[in-house]
Design an enzyme around this catalytic site. Structure first.
Site, PDB file in Angstrom:
ATOM      1  N   ASP A 280      18.944  28.732  10.651  1.00 11.98           N
ATOM      2  CA  ASP A 280      20.326  28.573  10.261  1.00 11.98           C
ATOM      3  C   ASP A 280      20.313  27.903   8.878  1.00 11.98           C
ATOM      4  O   ASP A 280      19.268  27.546   8.347  1.00 11.98           O
ATOM      5  CB  ASP A 280      21.108  27.748  11.298  1.00 11.98           C
ATOM      6  CG  ASP A 280      22.602  27.988  11.183  1.00 11.98           C
ATOM      7  OD1 ASP A 280      23.322  27.784  12.162  1.00 11.98           O
ATOM      8  OD2 ASP A 280      23.047  28.403  10.076  1.00 11.98           O
TER       9      ASP A 280
HETATM   10  C1  GLC Z   1      26.328  28.561   9.093  1.00  9.72           C
HETATM   11  C2  GLC Z   1      26.393  28.855  10.575  1.00  9.72           C
HETATM   12  C3  GLC Z   1      25.800  30.180  10.970  1.00  9.72           C
HETATM   13  C4  GLC Z   1      25.968  31.166   9.837  1.00  9.72           C
HETATM   14  C5  GLC Z   1      25.109  30.673   8.677  1.00  9.72           C
HETATM   15  C6  GLC Z   1      25.228  31.575   7.449  1.00  9.72           C
HETATM   16  O1  GLC Z   1      26.109  27.200   8.882  1.00  9.72           O
HETATM   17  O2  GLC Z   1      25.877  27.867  11.453  1.00  9.72           O
HETATM   18  O3  GLC Z   1      26.453  30.601  12.176  1.00  9.72           O
HETATM   19  O4  GLC Z   1      25.567  32.461  10.242  1.00  9.72           O
HETATM   20  O5  GLC Z   1      25.419  29.340   8.311  1.00  9.72           O
HETATM   21  O6  GLC Z   1      26.522  31.524   6.949  1.00  9.72           O
END
Ligand code: GLC
Length: 739
Positions: A280
């Site tokens: 993430d």
């Molecule tokens: C965010 C979220 C995740 C998302 C990623 C990219 O912090 O936790 O669900 O897909 O970053 O945007």
């Protein structure tokens, strides 16, 4: 005896030969040959470049791309810009490895569908799949090859804002929706020109955050992990998902983004997943904040060893982790280049399966059935919005409203607001396509009906400047439609709430409008269960409308005026108070099961133990009666299927769809088991007076659980079968499983 041993040996030898052949076959496939050849030509820097995803398009990113230092971008949603960067990757780098472009296409790209929690309330996987397919079409036309969806985190705590993004509290429903989403996004074949790679997130148990606080610690038993939080990910993998995203949270002491047990032991060794895992947003770098890594170099070491393949996001703001740290770690021989090769292979494998090496550039020129008329997109968006609506209360059949009603006033801060209908995590919505609740009602009623509107108050804060005006107007109306709830920013990421009441002064608005004596129907717009006890007790008609996306107004009007008979069922329990949380239907008996006549049993002294509305609950404008539940055979062996049949009668005067739910109970087992678990559902449409017999098949795996040694087993004994229109009102039968 000797023959038996000989036979067993021969069988084992045969299985071994088959396994070796399968492994060799996989390694000698054209795909693996291509990957072997490409990886053999790559420098260490180029390999690490494939493990770095960059945030947005900027000069620093472009410079690194030219040096082969980036394999993926996110948050670029312009096809021409994407093709420009792709041209650099394909035509100006040494090996010409194409980029994979990821974006958060959570519930629609341009066409915005209901939030996932709402779609789960439709209990219609086929429709969810169609919506995902439309999202994929629009995404690929705009250059996106990969979506960071479906979010399949099971959530039993509505304080957690991200409950809005998932499919609710139940592993079975969540698994069905995960499968449907993957099939929708990825189509029949990843290489199809309208397919995009999906990404099950957030692996794993992110929704079990203590106190419902986003990013907070998770500490659960391995049994709960395996029986509640892992199943939707396994379902996504069985559906062929291309990628997973590792979560922010720490899990039982080990961060999810450096957790070898979940990322490698379970994902690779037990499940055989061959796609790749992306972190993430900087969740690798955050291992330093978890204090399991002294610096980013150690964070890179922990994450790559555990099984995180790609670093989302190496950028100038949060700083890179995999680049440059992995190169240093290999050069210092702290990790082998082989471990890098494995991650690179998995990333390149998905690029290969997407067909990016053959067709790296995006286009919006498609022919034939590959085009999708706007009317079809709107039709699917409207149908999914309709089926996501849950009728919570309909006292004295105040609903559906009569279309010849003379005067209506639509009141509330969410009644006439396009943007708020979209909900959290939109991608590239077309705001002018959104139908407000007020518009939906105005377009629904005949010209002679007067439809007034008063905002009444703000969603949050003390803004009550129009409450008096709303009261004045309401007094003279035939009916009031009161649209209240949360703003879209109050759910989603980093949006946990400690209270679940209506925010601001909306409750005051509701009570003052109710006091006018004019009949009131409340429409809830929200991204999580709310503790709407007063509304539940005092308002005759209550409709749960979540955030329904583009077609919100039309879908709500269809339900309010009876052009669609509501069929939605809650995918999550509504608590009476925050104090009851976590509260969910599949709870256990305890040694002192609740007994209202016995003080010393499992309960509160200041609250009922029952929820405001239970999992699976939802009313209809007609009535469905369940009868004649049968189990065949009533005695069966461990490896046999069982058929459960039940009659459903539409005893009302309106056609409608009903979601029949099948729950199972293992009466006595070697570990404590939930009182009931959802193991099947069927949505069926019945005309007035129609009786239909529906059947469910129970396969042995549905009876299995993890025993004291964490082995998945089935034990003989008595099982109860419960069927009904929600998790509480059921009719039962039983069967015996014999050794
Ligand atoms: C965010 C979220 C995740 C998302 C990623 C990219 O912090 O936790 O669900 O897909 O970053 O945007």
């Amino acid at each position: 005896m000797k023959q038996v041993k000989q036979l067993l040996l021969e069988i084992l030898l045969f299985i071994l030969i088959v396994l070796i052949q399968t492994q060799l076959l996989a390694q000698s496939s054209p795909e693996e040959k291509f990957l072997d050849s490409l990886i053999s030509k790559m420098t260490l820097q180029e390999k690490i470049g494939q493990l770095v995803q960059w945030n947005g398009s900027n000069p620093e990113g472009e410079k690194r791309l030219r040096n082969g230092g980036i394999g993926s971008f996110l948050n670029i949603r312009n096809r021409d810009e994407i093709n420009r960067l792709q041209k650099i990757a394909v035509e100006e780098t040494r090996l010409g490895i194409p980029l994979i472009i990821g974006n958060d296409v959570i519930h629609g790209y341009h066409t915005t569908f209901p939030i996932p929690l709402a779609s789960a309330a439709s209990w219609n996987p086929e429709l969810v799949k169609k919506a995902a397919r439309i999202a994929a079409y629009e995404a690929i036309e705009n250059g996106t090859h990969w979506t960071f969806a479906p979010m399949v985190d099971i959530a039993r705590d509505p304080r957690w804002g991200r409950i809005a993004e998932g499919f609710g509290e139940d592993p079975w429903l969540g698994s069905m929706m995960a499968k449907a989403s993957v099939e929708g996004f990825q189509g029949e074949n990843l290489a199809d020109e309208r397919s995009i790679a999906a990404c099950a997130k957030h692996y794993v148990a992110y929704g079990a955050a203590i106190a419902g606080m986003d990013y907070n610690t998770v500490d659960i038993s391995e049994r709960t992990l395996r029986e509640v939080y892992l199943p939707p990910f396994h379902a996504a993998i069985n559906a062929g998902i291309a990628t997973l995203m590792s979560a922010f949270n720490d899990l039982n002491g080990i961060p999810a983004s450096s957790n070898y047990f979940t990322l490698t032991q379970i994902l690779r060794h037990e499940w055989g997943f061959d796609g790749f895992v992306v972190s993430d947003y900087n969740s690798i770098g955050e291992l330093v904040y978890h204090r399991v890594a002294a610096d980013k170099s150690q964070a890179a070491l922990e994450a790559i060893r555990a099984g995180v393949d790609m670093d989302l996001v190496g950028d100038t703001i949060t700083g890179n982790v995999y680049s440059p740290n992995l190169e240093r770690l290999v050069n210092k021989k702290e990790i082998s280049e082989e471990i890098i090769n494995e991650s690179v292979r998995r990333v390149l494998r998905i690029k290969y399966r997407l067909g990016l090496f053959q067709n790296p550039y995006s286009t919006n020129q498609y022919s034939g059935e590959e085009t999708l008329p706007d009317a079809e997109k709107k039709r699917i968006a409207l149908q999914l919005a309709r089926e996501s609506i849950v009728l919570l209360k309909n006292e004295n059949n105040i609903l559906p409203l009569k279309k010849d009603v003379k005067s209506i006033v639509v009141i509330g801060p969410l009644a006439n607001n396009r943007d708020e209908m979209l909900g959290t995590w939109t991608c590239e919505p077309v705001i002018n396509n959104v139908v407000t609740i007020l518009e939906g009602i105005r377009w629904k009623v005949p010209a002679g009906t007067k439809v007034h509107y008063v905002k009444g108050c703000e969603i949050t804060g003390n803004g009550r400047n129009e409450i008096d005006k709303a009261v004045r107007v309401a007094k003279d109306m035939d009916v009031v439609v009161l649209v209240v709830g949360e703003s879209k920013s109050m759910s989603g990421e980093a949006a946990s709430r400690a209270e679940l009441d209506l925010p601001g002064v909306q409750q005051e608005l509701v009570q003052k409008i109710h006091a006018t004596g004019t009949p009131v129907v409340v429409v809830l717009i929200n991204g999580r269960p709310l503790t709407v006890n007063w509304i539940s007790e005092n308002i005759p008609g209550v409709v749960e409308a979540w955030f329904l996306g583009d077609q919100a107004g039309n879908a709500v009007a269809d339900v309010l005026f009876g052009d669609y008979n509501p069929s939605g069922k809650l995918p999550v329990t509504f608590p009476r108070s925050v104090g009851q949380i976590p509260i969910y239907y599949s709870h256990k008996s305890t040694g002192r099961p609740f007994n209202p006549h016995n003080k010393f049993t499992t309960k509160y002294i200041d609250s009922p133990v029952t929820p405001l509305y239970p999992f699976g609950y939802g009313l209809s404008y007609t009535k469905f009666v369940y009868s004649n539940v049968k189990v065949n055979p009533s005695q069966t062996h461990l490896n046999e299927n069982i058929i459960v049949s039940v009659d459903i009668t539409n005893s009302g005067r309106m056609e409608g769809s009903e979601v029949a739910q099948l729950y199972l109970r293992d009466r006595v087992a070697s570990v404590t088991r939930p009182l009931k678990e959802l193991k099947g559902f069927q949505k069926t449409e019945l005309k007035p007076g129609e009786i239909r017999t529906i059947a469910f098949t129970i396969i042995p795996d549905m009876l299995s659980f993890y025993n004291i040694n964490m082995k998945k087993i089935i034990e003989p004994g008595m099982f109860d079968v419960m069927v009904g229109g929600n998790s509480e009102d059921v009719i039962s039968a039983s069967f015996e499983l014999v050794q």
